[in-house]
Design a protein around this motif. Structure first.
Motif, PDB file in Angstrom:
ATOM      1  N   LEU A  13      45.850  72.658  24.459  1.00  0.00           N
ATOM      2  CA  LEU A  13      45.318  72.080  23.224  1.00  0.00           C
ATOM      3  C   LEU A  13      43.824  72.341  23.103  1.00  0.00           C
ATOM      4  O   LEU A  13      43.319  72.700  22.031  1.00  0.00           O
ATOM      5  N   HIS A  14      43.112  72.198  24.222  1.00  0.00           N
ATOM      6  CA  HIS A  14      41.674  72.452  24.169  1.00  0.00           C
ATOM      7  C   HIS A  14      41.360  73.921  23.962  1.00  0.00           C
ATOM      8  O   HIS A  14      40.389  74.274  23.301  1.00  0.00           O
ATOM      9  N   ALA A  15      42.194  74.772  24.544  1.00  0.00           N
ATOM     10  CA  ALA A  15      41.906  76.204  24.451  1.00  0.00           C
ATOM     11  C   ALA A  15      42.270  76.761  23.075  1.00  0.00           C
ATOM     12  O   ALA A  15      41.671  77.738  22.631  1.00  0.00           O
ATOM     13  N   THR A  16      43.246  76.156  22.415  1.00  0.00           N
ATOM     14  CA  THR A  16      43.747  76.774  21.191  1.00  0.00           C
ATOM     15  C   THR A  16      43.658  75.870  19.971  1.00  0.00           C
ATOM     16  O   THR A  16      43.830  76.340  18.858  1.00  0.00           O
ATOM     17  N   ALA A  17      43.457  74.565  20.194  1.00  0.00           N
ATOM     18  CA  ALA A  17      43.441  73.582  19.114  1.00  0.00           C
ATOM     19  C   ALA A  17      44.773  73.547  18.366  1.00  0.00           C
ATOM     20  O   ALA A  17      44.825  73.214  17.197  1.00  0.00           O
ATOM     21  N   GLU A  18      45.849  73.921  19.046  1.00  0.00           N
ATOM     22  CA  GLU A  18      47.166  73.901  18.405  1.00  0.00           C
ATOM     23  C   GLU A  18      48.129  73.058  19.232  1.00  0.00           C
ATOM     24  O   GLU A  18      48.142  73.142  20.448  1.00  0.00           O
ATOM     25  N   ARG A  19      48.927  72.247  18.570  1.00  0.00           N
ATOM     26  CA  ARG A  19      49.959  71.498  19.263  1.00  0.00           C
ATOM     27  C   ARG A  19      51.333  72.007  18.870  1.00  0.00           C
ATOM     28  O   ARG A  19      52.326  71.743  19.524  1.00  0.00           O
ATOM     29  N   SER A  20      51.379  72.702  17.749  1.00  0.00           N
ATOM     30  CA  SER A  20      52.663  73.144  17.228  1.00  0.00           C
ATOM     31  C   SER A  20      53.130  74.396  17.976  1.00  0.00           C
ATOM     32  O   SER A  20      52.377  75.366  18.110  1.00  0.00           O
ATOM     33  N   LEU A  21      54.371  74.351  18.437  1.00  0.00           N
ATOM     34  CA  LEU A  21      54.888  75.488  19.204  1.00  0.00           C
ATOM     35  C   LEU A  21      54.911  76.757  18.368  1.00  0.00           C
ATOM     36  O   LEU A  21      54.800  77.853  18.886  1.00  0.00           O
ATOM     37  N   GLY A  22      55.049  76.608  17.065  1.00  0.00           N
ATOM     38  CA  GLY A  22      55.138  77.774  16.193  1.00  0.00           C
ATOM     39  C   GLY A  22      53.859  78.583  16.117  1.00  0.00           C
ATOM     40  O   GLY A  22      53.853  79.694  15.601  1.00  0.00           O
ATOM     41  N   LYS A  23      52.753  78.031  16.634  1.00  0.00           N
ATOM     42  CA  LYS A  23      51.490  78.759  16.558  1.00  0.00           C
ATOM     43  C   LYS A  23      50.963  79.134  17.929  1.00  0.00           C
ATOM     44  O   LYS A  23      49.791  79.470  18.065  1.00  0.00           O
ATOM     45  N   LEU A  24      51.801  79.026  18.937  1.00  0.00           N
ATOM     46  CA  LEU A  24      51.365  79.370  20.290  1.00  0.00           C
ATOM     47  C   LEU A  24      52.099  80.622  20.753  1.00  0.00           C
ATOM     48  O   LEU A  24      52.794  81.258  19.977  1.00  0.00           O
ATOM     49  N   GLY A  25      51.988  80.929  22.023  1.00  0.00           N
ATOM     50  CA  GLY A  25      52.714  82.071  22.570  1.00  0.00           C
ATOM     51  C   GLY A  25      51.812  82.962  23.403  1.00  0.00           C
ATOM     52  O   GLY A  25      50.609  83.076  23.139  1.00  0.00           O
ATOM     53  N   GLY A  26      52.388  83.546  24.462  1.00  0.00           N
ATOM     54  CA  GLY A  26      51.671  84.530  25.260  1.00  0.00           C
ATOM     55  C   GLY A  26      50.495  84.002  26.048  1.00  0.00           C
ATOM     56  O   GLY A  26      49.653  84.777  26.500  1.00  0.00           O
ATOM     57  N   LEU A  27      50.427  82.685  26.261  1.00  0.00           N
ATOM     58  CA  LEU A  27      49.212  82.138  26.879  1.00  0.00           C
ATOM     59  C   LEU A  27      49.126  82.405  28.379  1.00  0.00           C
ATOM     60  O   LEU A  27      48.063  82.244  28.959  1.00  0.00           O
ATOM     61  N   LEU A  28      50.231  82.807  28.991  1.00  0.00           N
ATOM     62  CA  LEU A  28      50.182  83.077  30.429  1.00  0.00           C
ATOM     63  C   LEU A  28      49.153  84.179  30.730  1.00  0.00           C
ATOM     64  O   LEU A  28      48.514  84.194  31.770  1.00  0.00           O
ATOM     65  N   ARG A  29      48.987  85.096  29.766  1.00  0.00           N
ATOM     66  CA  ARG A  29      48.037  86.187  29.988  1.00  0.00           C
ATOM     67  C   ARG A  29      46.588  85.729  29.865  1.00  0.00           C
ATOM     68  O   ARG A  29      45.715  86.224  30.546  1.00  0.00           O
ATOM     69  N   PHE A  30      46.353  84.761  28.991  1.00  0.00           N
ATOM     70  CA  PHE A  30      44.970  84.333  28.758  1.00  0.00           C
ATOM     71  C   PHE A  30      44.589  83.133  29.609  1.00  0.00           C
ATOM     72  O   PHE A  30      43.419  82.883  29.854  1.00  0.00           O
ATOM     73  N   MET A  31      45.585  82.353  30.007  1.00  0.00           N
ATOM     74  CA  MET A  31      45.312  81.167  30.817  1.00  0.00           C
ATOM     75  C   MET A  31      46.221  81.183  32.040  1.00  0.00           C
ATOM     76  O   MET A  31      47.110  80.352  32.179  1.00  0.00           O
TER      77      MET A  31
END
Lengths: 315, 675
Positions: free
Chosen positions: B371-389
């Motif tokens: 949430l802090h890194a992306t300011a998103e809580r909705s699953l529909g706007k996330l994805g692929g974060l394993l590479r960045f975090m």
């Protein structure tokens, strides 16, 4: 751990690793014959593995390390599963580490990892496959557990070796409860191993794929490991079925002779099982994905009936 | 000084535990003093709180096998001192609070930012007050002390939930939480009223000594179930949970879900097994049925959610249901006198308390980092974060696997023990029950498997695949302190998974206290094999299991590497040769929920808006609502509104009328007193 125990454990794992592709070849051969096609060679799966291992592996640009680790995890999990199921002998040093419930957990572990790997690339088919695989998983797992519970109520143990030992010395020729459980188990095995009528292992139509969609992005040695693991899974399921419903011939005593005899018995039982599987796949048609919940719910109910028969009638 | 010296001499563990609580309060007060100095609070106070929590965990674990210790402190009202008692049950829950808070506080020190709505000092004060009151709830030994601590726990957590009070939605969630918490508190208060049996002595020691008839005992139990059920989120009292958990800052959600819900489980265990010493068989049946309904409801809703924190909140409801089911099984076996199996079911329940505390806290703080890194809580706007975090991603994977109940992690051990105790039900003398209950084990299996589905959805959509928004590529990994907190929690999940013999052995002091049977020796074949009752019955050795899998993997890797070339080429994804791929073509959270919505359709109140063929701007919309909201809460709310309207005519707005009311009341009271 006795010396003989260690030997039989090693033998069980080696036999599984070597026989599993053969079983796959055998089923494919019979299926082709029953469908009036000319059959591939019995050794075709080995050639396939050989070829894949020699190929270069192509990995998507943005794949994470998870994608490359998963084939090894799935392969390891399936190898261990084959080491836990009493295939040749009930004298297995690894068996106390995992009972029937843990075995189901082990299959679930492999399923979760391969689904995660399929989602890792982020293609439409991969995620679709992952979703469907998990769907079938959560429907099949309770049914499988109920089947195993029916057997474990008979032997008052969830340890697979104890179950086999009790069932091999049973008074009744056939337990009515196990008859129900047997049908349920067959249905679950078909679903879990991606066979017709739930999935078609030879499909080329992307929209109906389940297992094939999961592994679409794999190639080379990774694909080889996954294919090998799939055949190991079929082998493990067949052996669970044989252990529960036809437990005769598995070595129990501390004698090397019984162990040697167990191998040909297992091969014969698997050969018959393979023909039955090919027959089942030939006379059934693949069903729509949303018929699958009904199919597996039937399996689940049959397993529960089996269990109730055991509890109410003691049969 | 003198009092503390005697306390240290007579009750060493209890004294230390109270000292820890005092330290938490001091840290909180320091936060109030340095209300605006953000650096001091995040770099000094929160890490100090974490160390204090670790001390509490150590003290509590040491107190597990020790004799019960009691103390009286002249706090509270004159002539009504606070009683405290540290026995095996409270020591265990104290351990869970301390161990989970260690990781969460570490994470929190890196998490809270400026501009969360509430000044950092006040947050720090509320946070540590919350921790202290949870610890004191568990230590309380009289109803008065218990209720005071219970209320301060509810209030401090209410203020934490509404930390970001400028958002209307969050205020609404906080209000709902406060409302349900207080309705529940009334139930608990009435329960204690029943339990003291007209003696006027509200200490737990007195309640334990009372012998209530079956009617009053059942009344007490049902009131406790209502009261604690409201706090735990048992269906149909769960509605506040999916609202309050997403609204709260993530470390607070982690504390509430991982730890606070467990205080309700503690209360229920304390009342039904300790204060009422002998549960009746149908209490067990109610607990079991309610638990299974709650668990199934929770997991089905979790699988259909599209907000990551709501998904976890529903998953908490599921886990509370499993705990309740385990407790119900234990009560059934206790009622029928099969105490060793009751102890087994109780061990499974208690084990799950710890493993859920760790994995749910880990997942919640993980969502906080996202949430802090992306300011998103909705699953529909996330994805692929394993590479960045990568840190957050890989550590969350541990929590996901534990939450899915997979071996060899913590969640599996409790599930395994629970299923094992289900298999003992044919021993029950009630033929109806022993027919019904093994079939119920199937439901547990279904719930566990659905949890796996939910977790694959959660992890796959947040951390895997391609980022669904462009800004996600700029997501940064968690800070060092946040990583340390997550590492601690992940290590807890692993340790609980790999050392069940040692940990379950420590629980035998509690089962001995509550069911009269300690399982100590019968739970282990040797240091590595966990067994229920008997080796021939079943055994599970997670370390051997892990070593087996790891060896097979390693062997495969070495052989593949040894005999074949390791050539690897990076290329665009294949996807059956389809050339135009975008992140929008991945399966979405809604897509993952679709089979669940179809199979479990009666569970949901669904509103669908489907486009027709002739629509120029086709729109597809589906909203899910909770049946209970429409079945229970809205009718009650309407009833209250109507009642309020009905008595509104009393308010005439004229002084003379109000004076008349006072006069009439006075006369009525006088007549009553004379009579």
């Amino acid at each position: 751990m006795t010396f003989l125990g260690a030997i039989s454990q090693l033998l069980a794992i080696t036999a599984a690793l070597l026989l599993a592709p053969l079983l796959m070849g055998w089923v494919n051969q019979w299926r082709a014959w029953m469908q009036n096609r000319s059959a591939p060679s019995l050794l075709q799966p080995y050639r396939m593995l050989h070829k894949l291992f020699h190929k270069e592996s192509v990995v998507a640009e943005h794949a994470t390390p998870l994608f490359r680790v998963v084939p090894y995890i799935v392969f390891g999990a399936m190898t261990l599963a084959c080491g836990i199921v009493p295939t040749l002998s009930t004298e297995l040093p690894l068996a106390p580490a995992a009972d029937a419930i843990a075995l189901v957990g082990l299959f679930a572990l492999a399923r979760v990892f391969i689904s995660l790997a399929a989602m890792d690339i982020g293609t439409s088919f991969g995620t679709l496959g992952a979703r469907r695989e998990m769907l079938i998983g959560f429907l099949a797992e309770p049914a499988l557990l109920m089947v195993l519970f029916t057997a474990s109520l008979i032997s008052t143990s969830t340890s697979l070796t104890t179950i086999v030992e009790t069932l091999a010395h049973r008074e009744l020729a056939i337990y009515p409860s196990l008859a129900f459980a047997g049908v349920a188990f067959t249905m679950v095995s078909l679903a879990e191993n991606a066979r017709v009528p739930v999935d078609n292992p030879t499909t080329h139509l992307e929209l109906t794929m389940i297992h094939e969609a999961l592994i679409l992005e794999y190639s080379g040695r990774h694909l080889a490991l996954i294919e090998w693991a799939a055949s190991l899974k079929l082998f493990a399921y067949s052996c669970i079925g044989l252990a529960l419903f036809f437990p005769w011939g598995v070595a129990e005593a501390q004698s090397p002779l019984a162990l040697l005899l167990a191998l040909p018995v297992l091969v014969i039982k698997l050969a018959i099982g393979g023909i039955v599987l090919a027959l089942l796949e030939t006379i059934n048609a693949k069903m729509r994905i949303f018929r699958v919940p009904e199919f597996l719910a039937t399996a689940f109910l049959l397993a529960v009936i089996g269990m109730l028969v055991r509890i109410l009638l003691g049969g | 000084m003198d009092a503390s010296a005697t306390l240290a001499a007579t009750a060493p563990h209890l004294g230390l535990a109270l000292a820890v609580v005092l330290a938490w309060l001091l840290i909180g007060l320091l936060g109030l003093v340095a209300i605006r100095s953000f650096e001091f609070i995040s770099k000094v106070l929160f890490p100090a709180g974490s160390i204090v929590s670790l001390c509490l965990a150590v003290v509590a674990f040491a107190a597990l096998p020790a004799q019960p210790e009691t103390a009286q402190l002249p706090l509270g009202l004159p002539g009504l001192p606070f009683h405290f008692r540290l026995d095996a049950l409270s020591a265990y829950f104290l351990f869970v609070i301390g161990a989970a808070a260690t990781g969460i506080s570490l994470f929190a020190s890196g998490y809270f930012r400026r501009g969360e709505g509430t000044p950092p000092g006040i947050l720090c004060f509320e946070y540590h007050l919350f921790l202290a009151s949870m610890a004191l709830v568990v230590l309380a030994d009289d109803a008065y002390c218990f209720m005071v601590m219970w209320e301060s726990m509810a209030l401090s957590s209410f203020f934490l939930v509404t930390a970001n009070h400028r958002v209307a939605e969050i205020r609404r969630a906080g209000y709902l939480y406060l409302l349900v918490a207080h309705i529940g508190a009334i139930g608990i208060l009435l329960c204690f009223g029943v339990l003291q049996a007209n003696t006027g002595d509200y200490s737990f020691a007195n309640m334990r000594a009372q012998q209530l008839g079956p009617f009053w005992a059942s009344a007490g139990f049902l009131l406790a179930l209502f009261g604690f059920g409201a706090k735990a989120g048992v269906v149909p009292l769960h509605v506040w949970l999916p609202e309050a958990h997403p609204a709260a800052p993530s470390p607070v959600s982690a504390l509430m879900s991982g730890v606070m819900l467990k205080t309700a489980i503690y209360g229920l265990l304390r009342v039904s097994f300790d204060l009422l010493h002998a549960p009746l068989w149908w209490w067990g049946l109610i607990l079991l049925a309610l638990g299974l309904v709650t668990a199934l409801f929770g997991v089905v809703y979790a699988a259909a959610q599209v907000d990551m924190k709501r998904l976890l909140a529903y998953s908490s409801i599921e886990n509370i249901g499993l705990l309740l089911a385990g407790m119900g099984l234990a009560a059934l076996f206790t009622a029928y006198g099969i105490r060793s199996v009751a102890a087994l079911a109780l061990t499974a329940t208690l084990y799950h308390v710890a493993s859920h505390a760790f994995f749910k806290a880990l997942l919640f703080v993980g969502t906080g980092a996202v949430l802090h890194a992306t300011a998103e809580r909705s699953l529909g706007k996330l994805g692929g974060l394993l590479r960045f975090m990568p840190w957050v991603g890989w550590l969350s994977l541990v929590g996901v696997l534990a939450s899915a109940g997979l071996p060899p992690l913590g969640g599996f051990v409790s599930e395994w023990l629970l299923l094992q105790s289900f298999l003992f039900t044919p021993d029950l003398p009630n033929s109806f029950l022993n027919m019904l209950i093994p079939a119920v084990a199937a439901l547990i299996a279904l719930i566990a498997a659905l949890a796996g589905y939910t977790m694959v959805k959660f992890y796959g959509i947040i951390f895997l695949g391609q980022p669904r928004e462009e800004k996600l590529a700029e997501a940064h990994d968690a800070s060092a302190l946040e990583r340390a907190g997550m590492l601690w929690l992940a290590a807890g999940c692993l340790a609980l998974g790999l050392l069940p013999v040692q940990f379950a052995g420590a629980l035998s002091a509690i089962t001995e206290q509550l069911t009269g049977v300690g399982l100590g020796a019968t739970l282990a074949a040797n240091a590595w094999l966990l067994v229920p009752m008997d080796v021939a019955r079943a055994s599970y050795g997670p370390v051997i299991f892990l070593v087996g899998v790891a060896l097979c993997c390693l062997l495969a890797y070495v052989l593949v590497r040894r005999f074949y070339h390791g050539r690897l080429r990076r290329a665009p994804p294949w996807d059956c040769g389809f050339p135009f791929q975008t992140a929008r073509m991945q399966d979405s959270a809604e897509g993952f929920g679709q089979p669940i919505r179809q199979i479990f359709e009666p569970f949901f109140r669904m509103e669908r808006e489907l486009p027709t063929a002739s629509d120029t701007a086709p729109r597809y919309r589906v909203t899910l609502a909770d049946h209970f909201w429409h079945w229970v809460y809205l009718p009650v709310a309407r009833l209250v509104t109507r009642f309020a309207q009905a008595i509104a005519w009393l308010q005439q707005g004229r002084i003379a009328v109000y004076l008349l009311y006072s006069f009439v009341t006075l006369v009525a009271v006088l007549m009553l007193v004379r009579a």
